[in-house]
Design an enzyme around this catalytic site. Sequence first.
Site, PDB file in Angstrom:
ATOM      1  N   TYR A  37       0.856  -1.003  -0.099  1.00 60.53           N
ATOM      2  CA  TYR A  37      -0.007   0.066   0.042  1.00 60.53           C
ATOM      3  C   TYR A  37       0.923   1.359   0.099  1.00 60.53           C
ATOM      4  O   TYR A  37       1.617   1.448  -0.848  1.00 60.53           O
ATOM      5  CB  TYR A  37      -1.081   0.016   1.069  1.00 60.53           C
ATOM      6  CG  TYR A  37      -1.996   0.820   1.147  1.00 60.53           C
ATOM      7  CD1 TYR A  37      -2.828   0.987  -0.044  1.00 60.53           C
ATOM      8  CD2 TYR A  37      -2.113   1.815   2.154  1.00 60.53           C
ATOM      9  CE1 TYR A  37      -3.831   1.764  -0.345  1.00 60.53           C
ATOM     10  CE2 TYR A  37      -3.265   2.864   2.108  1.00 60.53           C
ATOM     11  CZ  TYR A  37      -4.062   2.831   0.882  1.00 60.53           C
ATOM     12  OH  TYR A  37      -5.385   3.888   0.922  1.00 60.53           O
ATOM     13  N   LYS A  92     -21.350 -19.336  -9.841  1.00 61.44           N
ATOM     14  CA  LYS A  92     -20.644 -18.796 -11.170  1.00 61.44           C
ATOM     15  C   LYS A  92     -19.098 -18.770 -10.752  1.00 61.44           C
ATOM     16  O   LYS A  92     -18.103 -19.429 -11.387  1.00 61.44           O
ATOM     17  CB  LYS A  92     -21.240 -18.111 -11.805  1.00 61.44           C
ATOM     18  CG  LYS A  92     -20.852 -18.040 -13.288  1.00 61.44           C
ATOM     19  CD  LYS A  92     -21.623 -18.838 -14.109  1.00 61.44           C
ATOM     20  CE  LYS A  92     -21.319 -18.660 -15.610  1.00 61.44           C
ATOM     21  NZ  LYS A  92     -22.102 -19.429 -16.364  1.00 61.44           N
ATOM     22  N   GLU A 134     -24.994 -12.925 -17.149  1.00 67.08           N
ATOM     23  CA  GLU A 134     -25.302 -14.015 -16.676  1.00 67.08           C
ATOM     24  C   GLU A 134     -26.887 -13.611 -16.304  1.00 67.08           C
ATOM     25  O   GLU A 134     -27.221 -12.717 -15.626  1.00 67.08           O
ATOM     26  CB  GLU A 134     -24.738 -14.639 -15.442  1.00 67.08           C
ATOM     27  CG  GLU A 134     -25.115 -15.986 -14.868  1.00 67.08           C
ATOM     28  CD  GLU A 134     -24.424 -17.076 -15.821  1.00 67.08           C
ATOM     29  OE1 GLU A 134     -24.944 -18.340 -15.739  1.00 67.08           O
ATOM     30  OE2 GLU A 134     -23.432 -16.723 -16.676  1.00 67.08           O
ATOM     31  N   ASP A 135     -27.856 -14.569 -16.754  1.00 59.72           N
ATOM     32  CA  ASP A 135     -29.340 -14.535 -16.298  1.00 59.72           C
ATOM     33  C   ASP A 135     -30.023 -13.206 -16.606  1.00 59.72           C
ATOM     34  O   ASP A 135     -30.496 -12.767 -15.648  1.00 59.72           O
ATOM     35  CB  ASP A 135     -29.347 -15.071 -14.886  1.00 59.72           C
ATOM     36  CG  ASP A 135     -28.859 -16.692 -14.555  1.00 59.72           C
ATOM     37  OD1 ASP A 135     -28.709 -17.111 -15.633  1.00 59.72           O
ATOM     38  OD2 ASP A 135     -28.404 -16.955 -13.511  1.00 59.72           O
ATOM     39  N   ASP A 160     -25.403 -17.365 -21.154  1.00 63.68           N
ATOM     40  CA  ASP A 160     -26.822 -18.102 -21.396  1.00 63.68           C
ATOM     41  C   ASP A 160     -27.044 -18.401 -22.937  1.00 63.68           C
ATOM     42  O   ASP A 160     -27.761 -19.062 -23.219  1.00 63.68           O
ATOM     43  CB  ASP A 160     -28.080 -17.258 -20.526  1.00 63.68           C
ATOM     44  CG  ASP A 160     -27.748 -17.297 -19.088  1.00 63.68           C
ATOM     45  OD1 ASP A 160     -27.602 -18.200 -18.527  1.00 63.68           O
ATOM     46  OD2 ASP A 160     -27.501 -15.991 -18.612  1.00 63.68           O
ATOM     47  N   GLY A 194     -35.643 -18.683 -27.114  1.00 61.72           N
ATOM     48  CA  GLY A 194     -35.186 -17.552 -26.403  1.00 61.72           C
ATOM     49  C   GLY A 194     -33.746 -17.268 -26.849  1.00 61.72           C
ATOM     50  O   GLY A 194     -33.086 -17.659 -27.782  1.00 61.72           O
ATOM     51  N   ASN A 287     -34.518 -27.990 -18.220  1.00 58.10           N
ATOM     52  CA  ASN A 287     -33.914 -28.236 -16.816  1.00 58.10           C
ATOM     53  C   ASN A 287     -35.032 -27.880 -15.854  1.00 58.10           C
ATOM     54  O   ASN A 287     -35.893 -26.700 -16.004  1.00 58.10           O
ATOM     55  CB  ASN A 287     -32.587 -27.832 -16.691  1.00 58.10           C
ATOM     56  CG  ASN A 287     -31.490 -28.483 -16.562  1.00 58.10           C
ATOM     57  OD1 ASN A 287     -31.613 -29.770 -16.248  1.00 58.10           O
ATOM     58  ND2 ASN A 287     -30.300 -27.913 -16.868  1.00 58.10           N
ATOM     59  N   ASN A 320     -22.879 -26.000 -19.240  1.00 60.93           N
ATOM     60  CA  ASN A 320     -21.960 -25.004 -19.655  1.00 60.93           C
ATOM     61  C   ASN A 320     -20.536 -24.702 -18.885  1.00 60.93           C
ATOM     62  O   ASN A 320     -19.748 -24.164 -19.510  1.00 60.93           O
ATOM     63  CB  ASN A 320     -22.640 -23.615 -19.274  1.00 60.93           C
ATOM     64  CG  ASN A 320     -24.046 -23.511 -19.959  1.00 60.93           C
ATOM     65  OD1 ASN A 320     -24.332 -24.400 -21.002  1.00 60.93           O
ATOM     66  ND2 ASN A 320     -24.723 -22.294 -20.474  1.00 60.93           N
TER      67      ASN A 320
END
Length: 750
Positions: A37, A92, A134-135, A160, A194, A287, A320
């Site tokens: 630092y 994830k 994601e999502d 996705d 989708g 799923n 995935n």
Amino acid sequence: MGLDDDAREYHREDPPGKIEIATTKPTNTQRDLSLAYSPGVAAPCLDIDEDPEKAFEYTAKGNLVGVVSNGSAVLGLGNIGAQASKPVMEGKGVLFKRFADIDVFDIELDIAEVEPFVEAVAAMEPTFGGINLEDIKAPECFEIERRLRERMDIPVFHDDQHGTAIISGAALLNAADIIEKDLSDLEIVFSGAGASAIATAKFYVSLGAEKENITMCDSSGIITQERADAGDVNEYKREFARDTAGGDLAAAMEDADVFVGLSVGGIVSQEMVQSMADDPILFAMANPDPEITYEDAKAARDDTVIMATGRSDYPNMVNNVLGFPFLFRGALDVRATEINEKMKRAAAEALADLARQDVPDAVVKAYGDDPLQFGPDYVIPKPLDPRVLFEVAPAVAQAAMDSGAARTAVDPEGYRERLEARLGKSREMMRVVLNKAKSEPKRIALAEGTDEKMIRAAYQLSEQGIAEPVLLGDGDRIRRTADELGLSFEPEIVDPDAHELEPYAERLYELRKRKGVTRREASELVRRDTNYLGSVMVEMDDTDAMLTGLTHHYPSALRPPLQVVGSAEDAEHVAGVYMLTFKNRVIFCADTTVNQAPDDEVLAEVTKHTADLARRFNVEPRAALLSYSNFGSVDNEGTRKPREAVARLHDDPEVDFPVDGEMQADTAVVEDILEGTYGFSDLEEPANVLIFPNLEAGNIGYKLLQRLGGAEAIGPMLVGMDKPVHVLQRGDEVKDIVNLAGVAVVDAQD
């Protein structure tokens, strides 16, 4: 407790969640803190200000991915919002770290609109080497990804959309090959329209499928040009509108070669499967329940049905995790500016190729010991296969370099070795030995040549150029097993029933005739016991090395080579050594398998042999002879043996490495004890060669270190033999055979 309650307790247990921040540099002293630092940190800050690329050298940016979501389309849960999605995003991050050693900050943004979401993520570019979206629900996810890719100079990847495309694309490549159909001829039907379905359809086209052969269905049926013209579908679905008659999913599946399900469970019947073309391919990936179960799909027809799902309890799981960790690993390591189509194709092709290779024993065991061999029920690798990292990441990195997306270049061979080091010190250490073995392969006799593991190991040794294997045993049985395993190689075989063995019988008789072996017995031994046959072959230089022990008790496997090959000219004793690799340390333990109650002379000799072995792994030895006493604190017959062995070694002009003892185990390996209490010791650093006082202590000690210390063990390696011979442990895996064969080859080279 049910699974849900177990999961709650798993996440709740202190500390809450699944991730933490850990330091990677020392922070123990005032100087450490001044470097980390203030004031030391100013220097790298100023360098980065002058050259922004220095951020990759001075910070964690190059190995840091942002997992970003607004929780609007969480798999199986829907629009649960940013805060509720955090456990998923932490998960994830766990997968990134576990499979590719990539660090992650999970970012949950309470933003639903495209514009502010894009602005927030784009502003974080200085922090990250890549962004994993994601999502996020469709169609917003398309626009968000497109705009961020245009704005940001680091990889932006919506898993996705593209993850399922890449993994199922690899499965499609292999499935089409198995049923002997060209991708360009396949009629492909999608259930679901989708983000994932549209991205997958686009990716299949890039792999070689024809766009006009793709029929996409949403909840209203086939997406037709008529529906598109009427404004019934959005701009993203419109791309796959077909100029055909309308109808439902059942109509679309008639005569189709491929069904791709990214919709909801239970909507495909056996009758619909029966209406498909010969040898159909079904990827039912909804799923947790697929569009049709594995059992129903298989039972619907008598021809070949290649079935994949998103579930781990069925073959061909489209997961995935086979994609995103390794895509980002390759992209980060060449500082890529994007993940482009060429990189995605390279990932899919690498996965497809890996599925055709022999599967490691550890992977088979992880999935219930069921056979895993390329075919209808194994068209993509398993997620827990560690080789995915070594195959996919280099392919992605190479594609990034070839396509101009890479800022820096990597040497393919050196890069692979760096990746192996990320998975553990043992892989790094073995790579040193295996590379040396490849430089001058030697002939190695595999005494238990009919064993399936030995045959698979022989294939790998031959394919990788590590050694020239010679399998001892029934030739017909060996060739039949190789064919059943799909191993296309022609190994050298010495079949006792088909080869002339009299020279070996004569030599065995000469060596053992005054030790109870008659001429007739010698002939019988080389024919019925391949351990004797292999030992004589090595002794007569017909092979350079030998491995055995896989199906025998250690003493019975060791006896023939000891009787026939014996110890080296300058050695009176042999010993068994294990190399234990920890995260940042390597330790050689001896004797763990041979000498029950060694005296000081044996201990000294074993120390020299083990030090020589350490140097074959490019490790400079520092040896400690262990006891329950520290430097004379206890004086009896047991403590005097290691003490006197050290005196022998200190007087030996050939010993050019530091050695000390007797000492307790913690004294040998803890720097503070060595430097503090025992500053007079000849060891200035902790020992990496540990010599145990007897076989009992050695065997107990290495196993405790391995199991409780989380070390990986390589061995046992025999030292002191006149020719390279190593005895495996019963039940060793193929990788253990390959590793010890590599050690034997290096022994033979030396």
